[in-house]
Design a protein around this motif. Structure first.
Motif, PDB file in Angstrom:
ATOM      1  N   ASP A 150       0.837  -1.202   0.000  1.00 23.31           N
ATOM      2  CA  ASP A 150       0.000   0.000   0.000  1.00 23.31           C
ATOM      3  C   ASP A 150       0.871   1.250   0.000  1.00 23.31           C
ATOM      4  O   ASP A 150       1.927   1.309   0.643  1.00 23.31           O
ATOM      5  N   GLY A 151       0.390   2.276  -0.715  1.00 23.04           N
ATOM      6  CA  GLY A 151       0.985   3.602  -0.623  1.00 23.04           C
ATOM      7  C   GLY A 151       2.421   3.706  -1.082  1.00 23.04           C
ATOM      8  O   GLY A 151       3.172   4.567  -0.604  1.00 23.04           O
ATOM      9  N   ALA A 152       2.834   2.880  -2.048  1.00 22.64           N
ATOM     10  CA  ALA A 152       4.240   2.803  -2.424  1.00 22.64           C
ATOM     11  C   ALA A 152       4.662   3.868  -3.436  1.00 22.64           C
ATOM     12  O   ALA A 152       5.861   4.109  -3.586  1.00 22.64           O
ATOM     13  N   PHE A 153       3.721   4.506  -4.134  1.00 24.80           N
ATOM     14  CA  PHE A 153       4.077   5.348  -5.274  1.00 24.80           C
ATOM     15  C   PHE A 153       3.503   6.756  -5.122  1.00 24.80           C
ATOM     16  O   PHE A 153       2.333   6.929  -4.767  1.00 24.80           O
ATOM     17  N   THR A 154       4.328   7.734  -5.458  1.00 19.79           N
ATOM     18  CA  THR A 154       3.878   9.121  -5.418  1.00 19.79           C
ATOM     19  C   THR A 154       3.102   9.490  -6.669  1.00 19.79           C
ATOM     20  O   THR A 154       2.229  10.363  -6.630  1.00 19.79           O
ATOM     21  N   MET A 155       3.419   8.855  -7.769  1.00 21.66           N
ATOM     22  CA  MET A 155       2.712   9.122  -9.021  1.00 21.66           C
ATOM     23  C   MET A 155       2.501   7.817  -9.761  1.00 21.66           C
ATOM     24  O   MET A 155       3.396   6.969  -9.807  1.00 21.66           O
TER      25      MET A 155
END
Length: 300
Positions: A28-33
């Motif tokens: 979960d939540g690994a990428f900023t874009m």
């Protein structure tokens, strides 16, 4: 070099895999874009059925919509076509739900479609993200290709931009390239020399058939288009994701701007193109590779 559960040694990745199978292995939540450029559903034979949202008691529905309201979905097929998939939206929706899960709290999704599908995708993303998380619809306008004689020629794509959290998303317009003023005589000399910030209409040529950027991949997108989104919605050192990676343009831009990337595609031709383009900046894995086993071991 920052390590992650999906890249223990901190290296960017080219992943030869079905994204439906690979994405659930990522944390979960690994990428900023996240940039998503799925196959366009361009078939002419179409059949549409109604999708109805029924308001439910708070927390009781299977969908969260505008202002956090709960909905139960009474859903038939949203669309079916004859060009690629029996049900394009059953294909796309679970992948967009994965995109929501994989975005960091300050993250941004760019969904690249054409005029045939964008209005349906807007409704779907309003349900998945919430209408308050809609940031922009970007129009990528270009002037190349066939000329229509019985209608206005279609010379644009649509890019829907949604954020994970409307109060804390990252956006840095100081990093974005500037454009010439259309009427430079109406502004000061200093402003004309500096240029103006882009609006939500991006004029940018397609990849030149004879240019050095050309890889030969049929749906390749220009680096300038992706560079603008990457600069605005991520920082140096951040991780970015493209799970319909094609020719790997997001990876090429990320590598040149000091971002880390994961590019996923099931097409062997796409992997070959990306390896030629990005082998200096990433390693290739498949679901059967030793690194993939290590990633699965590290993934919660």
């Amino acid at each position: 070099m920052t390590s992650t559960p999906f890249s223990p040694d901190g290296s960017s990745l080219l992943v030869h895999a079905d994204n439906a199978e690979y994405l659930p292995t990522l944390p979960d939540g690994a990428f900023t874009m996240i940039y998503v450029d799925p196959p366009f559903n361009t078939g002419r034979s179409q059949r549409r059925q109604q999708t109805t949202m029924v308001r439910a008691a708070d927390g009781a529905g299977d969908r969260i919509g505008f202002q956090g309201r709960s909905y139960t979905t009474v859903r038939g097929l949203l669309a079916s076509y004859d060009d690629a998939f029996d049900d394009y939206w059953s294909f796309l929706e679970p992948r967009l739900r994965e995109a929501w899960r994989l975005l960091a709290d300050d993250g941004t999704l760019y969904l690249h479609l054409d005029y045939r599908e964008v209005h349906y995708a807007k409704v779907m993303l309003d349900v998945i993200f919430g209408r308050e998380c809609f940031l922009n619809e970007i129009i990528w306008a270009y002037d190349y290709g066939a000329r229509a004689t019985r209608r206005w020629p279609a010379k644009h794509d649509n890019i829907l931009v949604y954020v994970k959290n409307p109060t804390s998303y990252h956006f840095d317009n100081a990093e974005v390239d500037r454009e010439p003023y259309m009427a430079p005589g109406l502004v000061t000399k200093e402003k004309a020399e500096r240029g103006k910030l882009p609006t939500d209409v991006w004029w940018h040529t397609i990849v030149s058939p004879t240019g050095k950027e050309k890889t030969g991949y049929p749906t390749q997108k220009p680096e300038g288009l992706l560079r603008r989104a990457v600069h605005a919605s991520s920082r140096e050192g951040d991780w970015v994701l493209d799970f319909f990676a094609g020719s790997g343009t997001l990876g090429a831009v990320a590598a040149r701007t000091n971002r880390k990337f994961v590019c996923v595609d099931a097409n062997p031709q796409a992997i070959e193109v990306m390896e030629r383009r990005l082998s200096h900046a990433a390693r290739t894995i498949t679901p059967e590779s030793p690194l993939a086993a290590e990633i699965t071991h590290h993934t919660p």
